[in-house]
Design a protein around this motif. Structure first.
Motif, PDB file in Angstrom:
ATOM      1  N   SER A 168       0.844  -1.198   0.000  1.00  0.00           N
ATOM      2  CA  SER A 168       0.000   0.000   0.000  1.00  0.00           C
ATOM      3  C   SER A 168       0.877   1.246   0.000  1.00  0.00           C
ATOM      4  N   GLU A 169       0.341   2.314  -0.591  1.00  0.00           N
ATOM      5  CA  GLU A 169       1.061   3.584  -0.694  1.00  0.00           C
ATOM      6  C   GLU A 169       0.335   4.673   0.079  1.00  0.00           C
ATOM      7  N   ILE A 202      -1.560  -0.048   4.648  1.00  0.00           N
ATOM      8  CA  ILE A 202      -1.897   1.374   4.520  1.00  0.00           C
ATOM      9  C   ILE A 202      -1.763   2.084   5.863  1.00  0.00           C
ATOM     10  N   THR A 203      -2.021   1.381   6.950  1.00  0.00           N
ATOM     11  CA  THR A 203      -1.858   1.964   8.281  1.00  0.00           C
ATOM     12  C   THR A 203      -0.408   2.353   8.526  1.00  0.00           C
ATOM     13  N   LEU A 204       0.514   1.463   8.169  1.00  0.00           N
ATOM     14  CA  LEU A 204       1.937   1.730   8.355  1.00  0.00           C
ATOM     15  C   LEU A 204       2.432   2.828   7.429  1.00  0.00           C
ATOM     16  N   ALA A 205       2.028   2.764   6.157  1.00  0.00           N
ATOM     17  CA  ALA A 205       2.478   3.773   5.189  1.00  0.00           C
ATOM     18  C   ALA A 205       2.005   5.169   5.597  1.00  0.00           C
ATOM     19  N   SER A 206       0.753   5.266   6.045  1.00  0.00           N
ATOM     20  CA  SER A 206       0.218   6.558   6.479  1.00  0.00           C
ATOM     21  C   SER A 206       0.928   7.063   7.730  1.00  0.00           C
ATOM     22  N   ALA A 207       1.207   6.151   8.658  1.00  0.00           N
ATOM     23  CA  ALA A 207       1.895   6.536   9.900  1.00  0.00           C
ATOM     24  C   ALA A 207       3.304   7.051   9.619  1.00  0.00           C
ATOM     25  N   ILE A 208       3.980   6.433   8.664  1.00  0.00           N
ATOM     26  CA  ILE A 208       5.325   6.881   8.282  1.00  0.00           C
ATOM     27  C   ILE A 208       5.269   8.291   7.698  1.00  0.00           C
ATOM     28  N   ALA A 223       5.365   7.103   0.515  1.00  0.00           N
ATOM     29  CA  ALA A 223       5.831   5.883   1.183  1.00  0.00           C
ATOM     30  C   ALA A 223       5.060   4.685   0.657  1.00  0.00           C
ATOM     31  N   GLN A 224       5.735   3.544   0.582  1.00  0.00           N
ATOM     32  CA  GLN A 224       5.100   2.270   0.266  1.00  0.00           C
ATOM     33  C   GLN A 224       5.564   1.234   1.279  1.00  0.00           C
ATOM     34  N   VAL A 225       4.629   0.429   1.750  1.00  0.00           N
ATOM     35  CA  VAL A 225       4.959  -0.659   2.671  1.00  0.00           C
ATOM     36  C   VAL A 225       4.442  -1.962   2.087  1.00  0.00           C
ATOM     37  N   THR A 226       5.325  -2.942   1.992  1.00  0.00           N
ATOM     38  CA  THR A 226       4.951  -4.275   1.514  1.00  0.00           C
ATOM     39  C   THR A 226       4.960  -5.239   2.684  1.00  0.00           C
ATOM     40  N   PHE A 227       3.827  -5.878   2.917  1.00  0.00           N
ATOM     41  CA  PHE A 227       3.670  -6.795   4.051  1.00  0.00           C
ATOM     42  C   PHE A 227       3.429  -8.209   3.543  1.00  0.00           C
ATOM     43  N   LEU A 263      -7.335   8.423  -4.135  1.00  0.00           N
ATOM     44  CA  LEU A 263      -8.443   7.760  -3.445  1.00  0.00           C
ATOM     45  C   LEU A 263      -8.016   6.499  -2.716  1.00  0.00           C
ATOM     46  N   VAL A 264      -7.072   5.752  -3.280  1.00  0.00           N
ATOM     47  CA  VAL A 264      -6.607   4.532  -2.620  1.00  0.00           C
ATOM     48  C   VAL A 264      -5.878   4.869  -1.325  1.00  0.00           C
ATOM     49  N   CYS A 265      -5.118   5.968  -1.340  1.00  0.00           N
ATOM     50  CA  CYS A 265      -4.472   6.440  -0.104  1.00  0.00           C
ATOM     51  C   CYS A 265      -5.519   6.927   0.898  1.00  0.00           C
ATOM     52  N   ASP A 266      -6.593   7.523   0.397  1.00  0.00           N
ATOM     53  CA  ASP A 266      -7.647   8.053   1.256  1.00  0.00           C
ATOM     54  C   ASP A 266      -8.417   6.954   1.982  1.00  0.00           C
ATOM     55  N   THR A 267      -8.464   5.761   1.376  1.00  0.00           N
ATOM     56  CA  THR A 267      -9.340   4.717   1.892  1.00  0.00           C
ATOM     57  C   THR A 267      -8.567   3.533   2.484  1.00  0.00           C
ATOM     58  N   TYR A 268      -8.419   2.447   1.723  1.00  0.00           N
ATOM     59  CA  TYR A 268      -7.912   1.204   2.309  1.00  0.00           C
ATOM     60  C   TYR A 268      -6.633   0.675   1.655  1.00  0.00           C
ATOM     61  N   GLY A 269      -5.947   1.544   0.931  1.00  0.00           N
ATOM     62  CA  GLY A 269      -4.665   1.154   0.361  1.00  0.00           C
ATOM     63  C   GLY A 269      -4.734   0.072  -0.689  1.00  0.00           C
ATOM     64  N   GLY A 270      -5.914  -0.096  -1.293  1.00  0.00           N
ATOM     65  CA  GLY A 270      -6.063  -1.120  -2.322  1.00  0.00           C
ATOM     66  C   GLY A 270      -6.565  -2.451  -1.804  1.00  0.00           C
ATOM     67  N   SER A 271      -6.770  -2.572  -0.503  1.00  0.00           N
ATOM     68  CA  SER A 271      -7.237  -3.840   0.075  1.00  0.00           C
ATOM     69  C   SER A 271      -8.711  -4.098  -0.196  1.00  0.00           C
TER      70      SER A 271
END
Length: 388
Positions: free
Chosen positions: A9-10, A140-146, A168-172, A245-253
């Motif tokens: 997610s970004e 998306i929680t981690l990417a937004s927090a960063i 930021a992008q985080v891959t989990f 919009l993807v950043c605004d919501t659920y990061g693509g999940s």
């Protein structure tokens, strides 16, 4: 045998050109509602090199100083001079706002708020997952927090050399429950020591966030992988309302309805019903209906009742779909006017502009009505009864 189950997610900072536009649009909405709670706002913003265009349809008793709103937003974000991306004093501000279409205004005007019609046709989605305490997807929680941490350090004067535009992008890895990689790009002054800058990003921005969530720190990092990121903000790229919009919501999940959230008053289902769909999904997951749940709602312009409500549990449901459907119909009222009334969206106790950065959902730092879990006990009671 599959060894990895990766999902990325970004998130972007408040200085990203698209987010600059979202913030200006929501500041305009806040300013209109502060004076006139019946304001109808559909505001679009575009930005480029030393230029901001404000357009859309706004009907309000408020007399808005659009130029001041734009310049205040740029200043608060940190765009103090053109070299940073755009200058709050020097940028040209072009206002092309007109009143709302009479046909749309008629559709969303009714003295009985519960009979209020939707401002447009459309579909919206809401999502919740039990993987985090705020019922949001972890990437998306981690990417937004960063991004939020990096921006705060910059604005507090602790992040020397950093400029407003960041990503930021985080891959989990959902199989191993570990972070696979973190990618961060941060705009910077031209004369920084790049190695020291990257070291600061890793140890003062990324690692503290990851440790807060008690996750592994032995992940791959990419920090400003292009080598240099001096030219940023509207100087480096154009910005437009509703393009993150993807950043605004659920990061693509989860699925995305496609309608922008920022710059719209609550008669626009793109905003109000998207909030309500999240509210539904979150309360259902918190009540133990499923580990993951997505809600879809559809509307017709001028019609108060939704045309359809459907849901997915992604095979994580603990009860049969028929029972869940009955609970949804009994517990939730997704009429447009009912949503506005339940959340006080035309007289909010929060600022819409605060939702325009770092996500509209899972925000523990904001007292947002659609994040409340006030339907959980009612849902649990109905689940125990089994028969409705």
């Amino acid at each position: 045998m599959k060894k990895e189950q990766l999902f990325t997610s970004e998130a972007v900072s408040e200085g990203h050109p698209d987010k600059v536009c979202d913030q200006i649009a929501d500041r305009i909405l806040d300013a209109a509602l502060k004076v006139d709670s019946s304001s109808h706002v559909a505001c679009e913003v575009f930005t480029s090199r030393e230029y901001v265009l404000v357009g859309g349809e706004i009907t309000s008793k408020a007399k808005l100083n659009y130029e001041k709103i734009v310049r205040d937003a740029l200043k608060d974000i940190g765009y103090l001079k053109p070299a940073l991306g755009i200058g709050y004093k020097t940028a040209q501000v072009d206002v092309r706002v007109r009143e709302q279409s009479p046909e749309i205004n008629h559709a969303v005007s009714n003295k009985d708020i519960l009979k209020l019609g939707a401002g447009d046709q459309g579909i919206v989605f809401g999502y919740a997952t039990s993987e985090t305490k705020n019922y949001m997807p972890l990437p998306i929680t981690l990417a937004s927090a960063i991004m939020k941490r990096a921006s705060k350090l910059r604005k507090d004067g602790k992040f020397k050399g950093a400029r407003p535009d960041m990503k930021a992008q985080v891959t989990f890895d959902y199989k191993t429950r570990k972070i696979n990689n973190v990618l961060v790009s941060i705009q910077h002054d031209p004369d920084i020591n790049k190695n020291k800058f990257k070291d600061y990003v890793l140890h003062n921005v990324i690692i503290p966030v990851i440790k807060e969530y008690k996750l592994n720190t032995n992940f791959k990092t990419l920090i400003n992988p292009s080598g240099s990121f001096v030219v940023g903000g509207p100087l480096g790229d154009t910005g437009l309302t509703g393009r993150k919009l993807v950043c605004d919501t659920y990061g693509g999940s989860a699925h995305q309805g496609g309608g922008a959230l920022s710059g719209k008053d609550s008669t626009k289902i793109d905003r109000s019903a998207t909030y309500y769909a999240r509210y539904m999904a979150k309360n259902l997951v918190a009540a133990g209906v499923a580990k993951r749940l997505e809600v879809q709602i559809s509307y017709a312009i001028g019609v108060s009742e939704p045309l359809s409500i459907s849901f997915l549990t992604f095979k994580t449901g603990k009860y049969d779909d028929e029972l869940i459907e009955k609970i949804i119909k009994k517990v939730f009222d997704a009429r447009v006017g009912a949503i506005i009334k339940a959340f006080s969206l035309n007289k909010p106790k929060f600022r819409y502009v605060d939702t325009s950065t770092y996500g509209h959902f899972g925000r523990d730092d904001l007292n947002l009505p659609w994040e409340k879990l006030d339907k959980v006990n009612e849902i649990k009671k109905l689940l125990r009864q089994r028969k409705l």
